[in-house]
Design an enzyme around this catalytic site. Structure first.
Site, PDB file in Angstrom:
ATOM      1  N   ALA A 276      10.227  -3.374   6.194  1.00  0.00           N
ATOM      2  CA  ALA A 276      10.396  -2.169   7.018  1.00  0.00           C
ATOM      3  C   ALA A 276      10.443  -0.923   6.148  1.00  0.00           C
ATOM      4  O   ALA A 276      11.231  -0.016   6.387  1.00  0.00           O
ATOM      5  CB  ALA A 276      11.651  -2.272   7.884  1.00  0.00           C
TER       6      ALA A 276
ATOM      7  N   LYS B 145       0.842  -1.197   0.000  1.00  0.00           N
ATOM      8  CA  LYS B 145       0.000   0.000   0.000  1.00  0.00           C
ATOM      9  C   LYS B 145       0.874   1.242   0.000  1.00  0.00           C
ATOM     10  O   LYS B 145       2.035   1.226   0.403  1.00  0.00           O
ATOM     11  CB  LYS B 145      -0.947   0.012   1.195  1.00  0.00           C
TER      12      LYS B 145
ATOM     13  N   SER C 158       1.988  -6.315   7.549  1.00  0.00           N
ATOM     14  CA  SER C 158       0.524  -6.361   7.627  1.00  0.00           C
ATOM     15  C   SER C 158      -0.048  -7.203   6.499  1.00  0.00           C
ATOM     16  O   SER C 158      -1.013  -7.969   6.690  1.00  0.00           O
ATOM     17  CB  SER C 158      -0.047  -4.942   7.566  1.00  0.00           C
TER      18      SER C 158
ATOM     19  N   ASP D 259      -2.872  -1.584  10.053  1.00  0.00           N
ATOM     20  CA  ASP D 259      -2.870  -1.640   8.597  1.00  0.00           C
ATOM     21  C   ASP D 259      -3.379  -2.969   8.037  1.00  0.00           C
ATOM     22  O   ASP D 259      -3.584  -3.092   6.831  1.00  0.00           O
ATOM     23  CB  ASP D 259      -1.455  -1.406   8.049  1.00  0.00           C
TER      24      ASP D 259
END
Length: 298
Positions: free
Chosen positions: A97, A10, A104, A137
């Site tokens: 990261a 995302k 998520s 998330d």
């Protein structure tokens, strides 16, 4: 028997952050857009719960029960009185990261895969409830497309998207901790009047129209100053993308991945080439959104 689920990354086209709440979380107005970089999560029956991972930066992924994919399996198993005895294999393509919800995504992917493997037939509402329990998330990773997340980001309202948006993502030389970025946000805003987070109507309109220029004028990320404070070199990457013709530049979520909105696929290729030779980032990817949420592929 095994089940494989593909789940997208995302980008936050808007991330409005309120002041810290008594529970330590922050109220958000978080406009998510799923993009076509995917992790694949495969679950197979096993003697005990086990997680393995392959792909770029796989060595940075925790393989114990702190991994969101493992936690997803455990939570669903506990709700159904089952033993979470599965081998979870994660094939990483979402930056680790990097502020693109890779962890998520793996949690949502493992949840959907275990539901299919075990035949638990969890409702969409229960799956989303488990996702919210796992992390802010995770629900959007299940849903995909575009959505406005409120609360701490887990309460979703699906948004209309009227076209395809082309993006370039630049991966940084190291990661950033999301909790550390929020702590820096709190430090930078200490003593200031932090407004209540509200979704930008011009931004929502731009998404609905599929208008990249209008979207570029409206994107924002309240965590960007904190990410730049902890990782000042990201400013050079943003400047390189801007100079190459990106319509908008921003840190993706809590960073350190930087995101560049472009007019079309041809423009994205030019921005990506310029970033690749700029010496300001480790690697570059081009893709587009919206992308579908977690999907069983086999």
């Amino acid at each position: 028997m095994s089940v494989t689920v593909r789940v997208p990354a995302k980008v936050n086209v808007q991330l409005a952050v309120g002041a810290a709440r008594p529970d330590g979380f922050h109220d958000l107005a978080n406009v998510f857009l799923a993009v076509g970089l995917y992790d694949e999560v495969t679950v197979t029956p096993a003697d005990a719960l086990r997680v393995t991972c392959a792909g770029p930066d796989a060595g940075q992924v925790p393989l114990d029960r702190t991994n969101l994919a493992a936690r997803a399996a455990i939570v669903l198993a506990e709700r159904r009185g089952l033993d979470a005895a599965v081998h979870i294999r994660i094939n990483k393509d979402i930056p680790v990261a990097g502020g693109m919800a890779g962890g998520s995504a793996d949690g949502a992917g493992a949840l959907l895969a275990c539901d299919a493997l075990w035949g638990t037939r969890a409702s969409r509402e229960e799956l989303l409830d488990i996702c919210a329990e796992l992390g802010s998330d995770v629900p959007f990773s299940l849903v995909g497309g575009a959505a406005l997340g409120t609360g701490r980001g887990e309460k979703l309202r699906t948004l209309e998207v009227g076209g395809t948006f082309h993006w370039v993502f630049a991966m940084a030389s190291r990661g950033l901790s999301t909790p550390a970025v929020f702590r820096e946000f709190d430090r930078l805003t200490e003593g200031l009047d932090v407004p209540e987070p509200v979704a930008s109507q011009p931004l929502l309109d731009a998404l609905a129209k599929g208008d990249p220029e209008a979207l570029a004028a409206a994107v924002s990320n309240d965590l960007q100053p904190a990410a730049l404070s902890l990782f000042p070199e990201l400013a050079d990457t943003l400047a390189a993308g801007r100079a190459a013709g990106a319509l908008a530049t921003l840190v993706s979520g809590s960073g350190p991945t930087t995101a560049f909105l472009t007019r079309d696929a041809e423009s994205a290729a030019k921005v990506a080439e310029a970033l690749s030779t700029s010496g300001t980032c480790r690697s570059v990817r081009t893709t587009s959104g919206p992308a579908p949420g977690a999907t069983v592929t086999s």
